[in-house]
Write a protein that holds these residues in place. Structure first.
Motif, PDB file in Angstrom:
ATOM      1  N   TYR A 190      34.301  26.811  41.954  1.00 30.16           N
ATOM      2  CA  TYR A 190      33.696  25.518  41.661  1.00 30.16           C
ATOM      3  C   TYR A 190      34.436  24.484  42.501  1.00 30.16           C
ATOM      4  O   TYR A 190      34.264  24.446  43.723  1.00 30.16           O
ATOM      5  CB  TYR A 190      33.715  25.184  40.170  1.00 30.16           C
ATOM      6  N   ARG A 252      32.124  27.919  51.622  1.00 34.00           N
ATOM      7  CA  ARG A 252      30.840  27.685  50.967  1.00 34.00           C
ATOM      8  C   ARG A 252      30.287  26.373  51.517  1.00 34.00           C
ATOM      9  O   ARG A 252      30.877  25.306  51.310  1.00 34.00           O
ATOM     10  CB  ARG A 252      31.076  27.590  49.457  1.00 34.00           C
ATOM     11  N   HIS A 256      28.943  23.863  44.452  1.00 34.73           N
ATOM     12  CA  HIS A 256      28.897  25.042  43.580  1.00 34.73           C
ATOM     13  C   HIS A 256      27.452  25.374  43.238  1.00 34.73           C
ATOM     14  O   HIS A 256      27.048  26.527  43.214  1.00 34.73           O
ATOM     15  CB  HIS A 256      29.694  24.776  42.305  1.00 34.73           C
TER      16      HIS A 256
END
Length: 345
Positions: A190, A252, A256
């Protein structure tokens, strides 16, 4: 611990493998982006949207290392891997859009879809829970005399900090299961950075503590390296060398979920080699090595966009579940319902 960087792909088989992987990555990226846009438009998607932007190379390489009859447990960022393993784009789209004709019949969140009888496991949790599920399936196969299948579990680095991860890894090691555990270190659990998640230099170092083999892919945006290392680990598992822990680092390239703006990610990380977009890295490598032309890439992109738009258009025309008409029997166990022939589907 083993590590690997791919050699330049010169053989026709490797060329075909890279191009096949790229096209699955492309379809995964475009479908993810479509679901994200529908989510942000409001009221078009049932459940959240968690995309795999930046992680497609690892995801696809994991799925492509498996054969028919193997077991795969993807996670929330594995749209590309799910497609490469055999999930239809229409089934994925139907689930996101709540169609009654989808595999979950509009009953469950979009990240929990799967077909366990085909070795495609529906996700329970992304926090290490799926390792024990796949291990159990492999033990069941072994008990039935099936020793050909291997299993693969996708995991984020945050999931390696859970008790479920440690217990399942210990069991898999003791049982010497043919299991791949592919950890994609995408730098954040996250919004928690890796510096607050673990103190070891490399998560693959943990393999020795379980008595299993570990592998490192330095950059998870390098498709050729992902195919080589994960494919090699799959062969080790098939050859009886027990569980294989593969760890790679990427960034990423989204929050999230689509509700998260990811403002906590520093620009220095975004601009690093780890932060490079695997789609761009792969396209540059394909062109530099003469595996395809720019016109080929553009044609494949247009085809993928058309596929996604057609799937969305189809799912939009389909009915949503009707609680007054649906019997709500568990999908896999209608034979357990009272009376057997009560119409439960």
């Amino acid at each position: 611990m083993m590590s690997g960087a791919a050699a330049p792909p010169g053989e026709p088989a490797m060329r075909e493998q890279i191009l096949t992987a790229y096209r699955w990555m492309l379809l995964g990226r475009i479908s993810d982006e479509k679901y994200a846009s529908l989510y942000l438009a409001g009221g078009k998607i049932y459940g959240g949207v968690f995309i795999g932007k930046g992680q497609e190379a690892v995801s696809v390489a994991t799925a492509m290392a498996l054969n028919k009859g193997d077991i795969y447990a993807p996670l929330i960022r594995d749209q590309a891997g799910r497609l490469a393993f055999g999930e239809s784009l229409l089934d994925a789209t139907r689930t996101y859009m709540g169609s009654r004709l989808g595999p979950m019949r509009g009953r469950d969140g979009n990240v929990h879809r799967g077909k366990p009888r085909e070795g495609y496991m529906a996700m329970i949790s992304h926090l290490g829970a799926m390792i024990s599920v796949v291990s159990g399936a492999l033990i069941a196969r072994r008990a039935k005399g099936d020793t050909a299948a291997i299993g693969a579990v996708s995991l984020g680095e945050g999931g390696t900090s859970t008790g479920a991860f440690h217990e399942a890894m210990n069991q898999a090691a003791i049982e010497k299961l043919p299991l791949l555990v592919v950890v994609t270190n995408n730098q954040y659990a996250y919004s928690t950075p890796t510096s607050r998640q673990f103190a070891c230099k490399n998560l693959a170092d943990r393999a020795a503590g379980y008595g299993i083999e570990g592998h490192t892919i330095e950059y998870g945006n390098d498709l050729a390296a992902c195919l080589e290392v994960i494919g090699g680990a799959a062969k080790r598992a098939r050859d009886g060398h027990g569980p294989q822990l593969i760890v790679t680092s990427v960034l990423r390239l989204s929050g999230h979920g689509e509700h998260d703006t990811a403002e906590y990610v520093p620009e220095s990380l975004k601009n690093s080699k780890t932060g490079a977009d695997c789609m761009q890295v792969t396209e540059q490598a394909i062109l530099a090595r003469g595996l395809a032309t720019a016109a080929d890439l553009e044609r494949w992109r247009a085809q993928a966009v058309l596929q996604v738009e057609e799937a969305v258009a189809t799912a939009r025309r389909e009915p949503a579940p009707d609680p007054d008409a649906d019997d709500w029997c568990a999908l896999a166990t209608p034979h357990l319902a009272d009376g057997f022939n009560n119409g439960c589907q």
